[in-house]
Design an enzyme around this catalytic site. Structure first.
Site, PDB file in Angstrom:
ATOM      1  N   SER A   1     -12.515  11.058  10.074  1.00 29.89           N
ATOM      2  CA  SER A   1     -11.499  10.390   9.246  1.00 29.89           C
ATOM      3  C   SER A   1     -10.939  11.229   8.112  1.00 29.89           C
ATOM      4  O   SER A   1     -10.013  10.780   7.432  1.00 29.89           O
ATOM      5  CB  SER A   1     -12.055   9.079   8.669  1.00 29.89           C
TER       6      SER A   1
ATOM      7  N   LYS B   1      -7.229  11.616   7.970  1.00 30.22           N
ATOM      8  CA  LYS B   1      -6.316  10.691   7.279  1.00 30.22           C
ATOM      9  C   LYS B   1      -5.715  11.305   6.012  1.00 30.22           C
ATOM     10  O   LYS B   1      -4.723  10.782   5.497  1.00 30.22           O
ATOM     11  CB  LYS B   1      -7.049   9.388   6.961  1.00 30.22           C
TER      12      LYS B   1
ATOM     13  N   SER C   1     -10.210   3.450   4.991  1.00 34.68           N
ATOM     14  CA  SER C   1     -10.195   4.234   6.232  1.00 34.68           C
ATOM     15  C   SER C   1      -9.706   3.430   7.430  1.00 34.68           C
ATOM     16  O   SER C   1     -10.245   3.530   8.537  1.00 34.68           O
ATOM     17  CB  SER C   1     -11.597   4.801   6.515  1.00 34.68           C
TER      18      SER C   1
END
Length: 382
Positions: A54, A57, A109
């Site tokens: 993640s 991101k 997230s």
């Protein structure tokens, strides 16, 4: 934040100190950089291709801020609604402001927020992924390839610790991005979920000066983390990839940041537009130049090649910053194919000898015609 030297800057003393040589990290790959200068202060397998999870991101978030409009209404598709993994529970057909989705992306997230952002900006995840790769290349992250906006594992969705440091340093120049990633808690009102967005980055509550940025996890990638902290004008970015557990990766981040703050300080070297002279040549600085140097050191500056700069400290640390200088040339002819414009004593402009002769010819012709007219008038009077 001011423009700073690019990550093309090399650092000849990576791992030179005893403390750096004895740093032990659980994470398989790691790097510590000065966010303003780009100087690398520590690295471990920093160019090894890894699955980012993640921390992907970070890229999705900065693209949304740079290419989107924060007040845009984003309509959530079924594809976004059904995104796998961590979600902020967006409903199909729900409309949310782009800014809210970026908060949901970077704090909680949300994979559904990532897909919604991608589809809003480029129409599809595939098209947005192409934009992500172009963006990565534009900031010097040349060993990165993204296939989705969330970081869900795919075999060819890869990056390196070094590339993520470059991407993050760029993102942290954006004040809105900085504001979002340092936010701990934000109220959330969705169609299916009313609660709070809570930042998953534990450094924000456990480390002095922490101001970002993102953590991640998948089974294949292990634990990943990009951590940033600032103290007394010095800001470091630590990237750690593939740690065995959540507790260990935060320990690694603290070790790296502590090492940075204990041993180094960021100093302004030269401001954009400043002039320096060396070897009879004069140069102008293209952009603000910063350097990360040992805390007790002073530094000297030298020109390196045609457009580079070298910063050398008392203890022998050398930093190199290419393409930051512009040689000043005092040319009399601005255009090599055109003579310099001159001004005649009478105030008339001319550019060359042929043009001057032509001007004289026409003046003589006018004088001759006037003289002929005067003669004709006098003849008639007689």
């Amino acid at each position: 934040m001011p423009v700073n030297c690019s990550f093309a800057a090399s650092e000849r003393s990576v791992g030179a100190t005893e403390e750096a040589n004895h740093l032990t990290l659980n994470s398989e790959s790691a790097i510590l950089v000065d966010s303003r200068s780009g100087d690398v202060l520590y690295e471990k397998n920093a160019d090894r291709a890894m699955a980012p999870a993640s921390i992907t991101k970070i890229v999705t978030g900065i693209i949304a801020l740079e290419y989107g409009r924060l007040n845009d209404n984003v309509v959530v598709s079924r594809n976004a609604r059904e995104a796998e993994g961590t979600r902020i529970f967006l409903a199909e057909g729900e409309q949310k402001r782009l800014e809210d989705l970026v908060y949901g992306l970077l704090l909680n997230s949300g994979n559904d927020a990532a897909v919604a952002i991608a589809e809003h900006i480029d129409g599809s995840v595939a098209a947005f992924s192409q934009r992500m790769n172009e963006f990565a290349a534009s900031v010097g992250a040349h060993h990165t390839h993204f296939t989705n906006p969330s970081g869900l594992y795919e075999e060819d969705h890869i990056t390196t610790a070094s590339d993520m440091a470059k991407i993050t340093a760029h993102a942290m120049k954006n004040e809105k991005f900085r504001q979002i990633v340092r936010t701990r808690v934000k109220p959330w009102e969705g169609k299916e979920w009313k609660s709070k967005l809570i930042n998953h980055n534990k450094m924000l509550v456990s480390y002095q000066g922490a101001n970002g940025v993102k953590n991640g996890y998948t089974t294949q990638s292990g634990f990943t983390l990009v951590a940033s902290a600032e103290r007394e004008g010095t800001e470091f970015i630590a990237v750690l990839m593939k740690a065995d557990d959540d507790r260990q990766i935060y320990k690694d981040a603290i070790k790296l940041l502590d090492y940075g703050f204990k041993n180094y300080k960021t100093v302004p070297v030269l401001q954009a537009g400043a002039k320096i002279s060396e070897g009879g040549e004069r140069y102008r600085i293209r952009q603000n130049v910063y350097a990360s140097i040992p805390k007790e050191d002073h530094f000297r500056v030298h020109v390196n090649g045609a457009d580079g700069l070298i910063v050398e400290t008392d203890s022998g640390v050398v930093r190199e910053y290419p393409s930051v200088l512009m040689r000043e040339q005092h040319l009399q002819i601005a255009d090599p194919d055109r003579k310099m414009e001159k001004i005649s004593s009478s105030g008339d402009k001319y550019q060359s000898l042929p043009e001057f002769l032509m001007l004289c010819f026409w003046r003589l012709m006018i004088f001759f015609m006037c003289w002929m007219v005067i003669l004709l008038i006098k003849k008639k009077q007689v």
